[in-house]
Enzyme design. Structure first.
Site, PDB file in Angstrom:
ATOM      1  N   ASP A  67       0.862  -1.223   0.283  1.00  0.00           N
ATOM      2  CA  ASP A  67      -0.128  -0.061  -0.090  1.00  0.00           C
ATOM      3  C   ASP A  67       1.458   0.876   0.011  1.00  0.00           C
ATOM      4  OD1 ASP A  67      -2.379   1.886   0.271  1.00  0.00           O
ATOM      5  OD2 ASP A  67      -3.223   1.087   2.092  1.00  0.00           O
TER       6      ASP A  67
ATOM      7  N   ASP B 151      -2.290   2.506  -6.189  1.00  0.00           N
ATOM      8  CA  ASP B 151      -1.548   2.695  -4.990  1.00  0.00           C
ATOM      9  C   ASP B 151      -1.758   1.310  -3.999  1.00  0.00           C
ATOM     10  OD1 ASP B 151      -4.475   2.999  -4.172  1.00  0.00           O
ATOM     11  OD2 ASP B 151      -3.232   4.723  -2.852  1.00  0.00           O
ATOM     12  N   GLU B 152      -2.915   0.508  -4.595  1.00  0.00           N
ATOM     13  CA  GLU B 152      -2.562  -0.990  -3.651  1.00  0.00           C
ATOM     14  C   GLU B 152      -2.453  -2.161  -4.366  1.00  0.00           C
ATOM     15  OE1 GLU B 152      -5.145  -1.684  -0.997  1.00  0.00           O
ATOM     16  OE2 GLU B 152      -6.392   0.016  -1.555  1.00  0.00           O
TER      17      GLU B 152
END
Length: 367
Positions: A14, A108-109
């Site tokens: 993350d 983003d993860e």
């Protein structure tokens, strides 16, 4: 303990305050100052906030007005999604050097299954450290990670040592880790559910574990069995490289509130065009059309209709959206409109992902 589930080595990576960190990377003058991506003093919604802004209670999905009220010296910047996608692509290329089993959740993860990996490294902990270092060296950004035997625990663990840290929950530590965990930190337990659990005397994983499945299903419906299982470390979902979306949508927040349906029709047409573009890009169609209306006082209203056939055409989508718009009178002026399509035709076909969502066995398992 019974051997009813294979142990996997899962990493959840993350990025730390991704959008805001990219803005700081490209404009070093912003570093150390409260920063919000999206929103403004008067309009819009915050897409992301850096850690300096979060100290003042600024969060994603908060209105720009409230963010400014909480943090008068905050800086707002416009989102640059093409830039975020560019860096996200670099990060994913790093992931694929370690495993092909990569499941992105957003820009983003992502989850990585490194049980068997391209580096031949038996330690998921060392792999996570190496991946985070690679991301820092190649993008200049920090990432956090959680490492454990399944996706649920890995995702919970990735939050423990944020920012720029990681947490490994070894197989023999899973039960004690979950029992001591604040119920608010359980993935899938939102603010409303947490409040309800508090009222039922459930404050930690150990409290949750004392409740029988019948009780949890009575109080939380289908979510009851999920809570019953995850607190026991049971989560069988595999890392799926091609996640199938449950819905596809598009929405717009307006510079000025709209008070008449006539003005909204033009906006809905543009939204329907964008939705059609996304549907055709992913080769998806659906049966359930949902109209989302957010009023100027931030109350939210959704109206849905299911038709007997799959559609992806903007004309048909817009026709149903208009019907839903006129279904009942507006309660106030409108700041946001959105249209989404669900009940998709993805059950029996492979589709492209849209960028835009255990009972333990006692054995040696090196993490």
């Amino acid at each position: 303990m019974p051997n009813e589930m294979p142990l996997r080595k899962i990493i959840h990576v993350d990025m730390d305050a991704f959008y805001a960190s990219v803005e700081e990377l490209d404009n070093p003058d912003l570093k150390g100052k409260p920063l919000a991506v999206g929103g403004s003093e008067k309009r819009g919604v915050v897409s992301a906030a850096n850690y300096e802004a979060r100290k003042f209670g600024v969060r994603s999905a908060m209105s720009g007005y409230i963010a400014k009220k909480n943090c008068p010296h905050i800086t707002f910047v416009k989102p640059r999604f093409e830039r975020y996608k560019e860096i996200s692509k670099k990060i994913r290329s790093i992931f694929f050097e370690y495993t092909d089993l990569v499941e992105p959740l957003s820009l983003d993860e992502a989850y990585l299954d490194v049980t068997i990996n391209k580096k031949g490294n038996p330690s998921a902990t060392l792999l996570a450290t190496e991946i985070r270092q690679r991301i820092l060296e190649e993008t200049g950004l920090n990432a956090s990670a959680g490492i454990s035997i399944n996706k649920f625990i890995a995702k919970v663990a990735s939050d423990i040592n944020k920012p720029n840290g990681q947490k490994t929950v070894n197989p023999e530590e899973v039960i004690s880790f979950l029992e001591a965990l604040d119920i608010r930190k359980f993935y899938g337990v939102g603010k409303v559910t947490a409040e309800k659990m508090y009222q039922l005397g459930i404050f930690t994983g150990n409290d949750l574990k004392t409740k029988p499945i019948e009780f949890l299903e009575e109080k939380f419906g289908k979510g009851g069995s999920y809570y019953y299982n995850v607190v026991r470390g049971i989560h069988t979902s595999e890392v799926k490289p091609h996640r199938i979306p449950k819905s596809v949508g598009a929405e717009r927040t307006f510079n000025e509130n709209l008070s008449s349906e006539i003005f909204m029709l033009e906006r809905l047409e543009r939204i329907a065009e964008e939705l059609e573009r996304r549907l055709k890009k992913a080769a998806i169609a659906g049966k359930t059309i949902t109209l989302k209306i957010k009023y100027s006082d931030f109350t939210l209203n959704t109206r849905s209709k299911t038709i007997p056939y799959f559609i992806a055409d903007k004309t048909l989508i817009l026709e149903t959206a208009k019907e839903l718009l006129y279904q009942e009178e507006l309660q106030n002026s409108v700041r946001l409109l959105g249209i989404s399509l669900s009940n998709l035709n993805t059950d029996s076909k492979a589709i492209k992902k849209i960028d835009n969502k255990s009972i333990l066995v006692q054995l040696k398992f090196d993490f």
